[in-house]
Design a protein around this motif. Structure first.
Motif, PDB file in Angstrom:
ATOM      1  N   LEU A  95       0.881  -0.990  -0.111  1.00  0.00           N
ATOM      2  CA  LEU A  95      -0.004  -0.041   0.010  1.00  0.00           C
ATOM      3  C   LEU A  95       1.078   1.019   0.050  1.00  0.00           C
ATOM      4  O   LEU A  95       1.546   1.452   1.000  1.00  0.00           O
ATOM      5  CB  LEU A  95      -1.068   0.009   1.306  1.00  0.00           C
ATOM      6  N   LEU A  96       1.027   2.071  -1.068  1.00  0.00           N
ATOM      7  CA  LEU A  96       1.676   3.104  -1.215  1.00  0.00           C
ATOM      8  C   LEU A  96       0.973   4.328  -0.772  1.00  0.00           C
ATOM      9  O   LEU A  96      -0.064   4.456  -0.916  1.00  0.00           O
ATOM     10  CB  LEU A  96       2.201   3.316  -2.788  1.00  0.00           C
ATOM     11  N   VAL A  97       1.720   5.180   0.276  1.00  0.00           N
ATOM     12  CA  VAL A  97       1.380   6.390   0.445  1.00  0.00           C
ATOM     13  C   VAL A  97       2.339   7.504   0.169  1.00  0.00           C
ATOM     14  O   VAL A  97       3.552   7.388   0.620  1.00  0.00           O
ATOM     15  CB  VAL A  97       1.210   6.504   2.191  1.00  0.00           C
ATOM     16  N   ASP A  98       2.191   8.464  -0.627  1.00  0.00           N
ATOM     17  CA  ASP A  98       2.994   9.463  -1.400  1.00  0.00           C
ATOM     18  C   ASP A  98       4.452   8.628  -1.791  1.00  0.00           C
ATOM     19  O   ASP A  98       5.276   9.144  -1.778  1.00  0.00           O
ATOM     20  CB  ASP A  98       3.278  10.378  -0.215  1.00  0.00           C
ATOM     21  N   GLY A  99       4.111   7.522  -2.481  1.00  0.00           N
ATOM     22  CA  GLY A  99       4.931   6.721  -3.371  1.00  0.00           C
ATOM     23  C   GLY A  99       5.937   5.757  -2.403  1.00  0.00           C
ATOM     24  O   GLY A  99       6.856   5.093  -2.922  1.00  0.00           O
TER      25      GLY A  99
END
Length: 328
Positions: A95-99
């Motif tokens: 799960l990517l958050v801001d990359g």
């Protein structure tokens, strides 16, 4: 109302040249925008109209690219519009958050895989032992989470994938044949689990989704409304639960139509079922809980990555409902 839009990428929103399925004379073909380059060559496209719709969509909803691609493969894609804050890669494994990959989510996924299914080492060894060099082109491991084979489809023996699916079922894994790739994926590794976590984090009151393959079935079931194109594994099996709209469009035109439906739904630009009132959304949720998943029967091209054990898929939690990443 906060809307979370989760969409598969390959053969749903973006298309290789071989997958475009342009059905009009060359002079009438839509203008295409290249959104991915690989080894200095253009690889994936969407129509310019689809690009405009995706850019507009970002103003009205939280858009989450949701893919089986690895983080590196996803990183090659340059979608139009603002960069999405969230993305789901490796079929829900990251799960990517801001990359950046969320560490808590990584730990939760690793714990569940260790508890509920056979190891990647065991499954990979079986894949390689069962494959024939006459049709096996490549073997790859993705993010140390799942494995896939690249095969010469015309030489793949009838029934081989079904036999592999039956074996994988006993190990807590699932198999999907997509184009030239045969994926072996742990059952607990699903796109829908990551979507539920993002719905919790963003407080989304509505989830919309799109996808074309058996690995997208759980994603579509977890949505309040979803769309599938007229091509792909789900279309081939005729899979269409009540809350999933089966589109007639195929190829890159389907990608444009999906984005048109997303945009119309979140902006309420059109009436009808896709600008549904609350009572209809509740009806969709009830229908979703009862919907079967394609591919479980022998003779299909694979086994879906969700509900293959016959259990009902959990629904997206209401905003503020208690759920931790460990719950997946």
């Amino acid at each position: 109302m906060t809307s979370l839009i989760t969409s598969d990428l390959d053969r749903t929103l973006i298309y290789s040249a071989a997958a475009l399925q342009l059905a009009v004379p060359d002079a009438l073909a839509p203008r295409l925008l290249c959104v991915e380059v690989y080894e200095r060559k253009p690889l994936s496209y969407m129509t310019e109209a689809a690009a405009a719709l995706l850019t507009e969509l970002a103003d009205h909803a939280v858009f989450v690219p949701t893919t089986t691609r690895t983080r590196e493969q996803y990183g090659r894609i340059r979608l139009p519009g603002p960069a999405p804050r969230y993305a789901i890669c490796a079929n829900g494994g990251h799960l990517l958050v801001d990359g950046e990959s969320d560490r808590d989510w990584q730990r939760a996924v690793a714990a569940r895989l260790a508890d509920e299914c056979a190891s990647l080492v065991e499954v990979r060894a079986h894949l390689l032992g069962a494959a024939d060099p006459a049709w096996l082109l490549k073997e790859r491991v993705a993010e140390d989470l799942f494995a896939y084979l690249v095969v010469e489809r015309s030489l793949l023996p009838d029934g081989w994938t079904a036999e592999l699916s039956a074996w994988a079922e006993t190990k807590g894994w699932t198999v999907s044949l997509q184009g030239r790739k045969i994926y072996a994926v742990p059952k607990p590794l699903t796109k829908s689990a990551a979507v539920r976590e993002l719905a919790r984090r963003t407080g989304a009151e509505r989830v919309l989704a799109a996808g074309d393959s058996l690995l997208d079935a759980d994603l579509l079931l977890a949505a309040d409304h979803a769309w599938r194109p007229g091509h792909g594994e789900l279309a081939d099996t005729g899979w269409a639960p009540r809350h999933v709209t089966a589109l007639a469009e195929r190829g890159v035109e389907a990608g444009e139509e999906i984005l048109r439906r997303f945009t119309a739904t979140v902006t309420r630009a059109v009436g009808g079922a896709e600008a549904e009132p609350a009572e209809v959304r509740a009806e969709f949720r009830a229908a979703r809980a009862e919907a079967p998943v394609a591919g479980a029967a022998a003779g299909t091209t694979g086994v879906a990555a969700s509900a293959a054990d016959g259990t009902a898929r959990p629904t997206v939690p209401a905003p503020g409902a208690a759920e931790t990443p460990a719950a997946l």
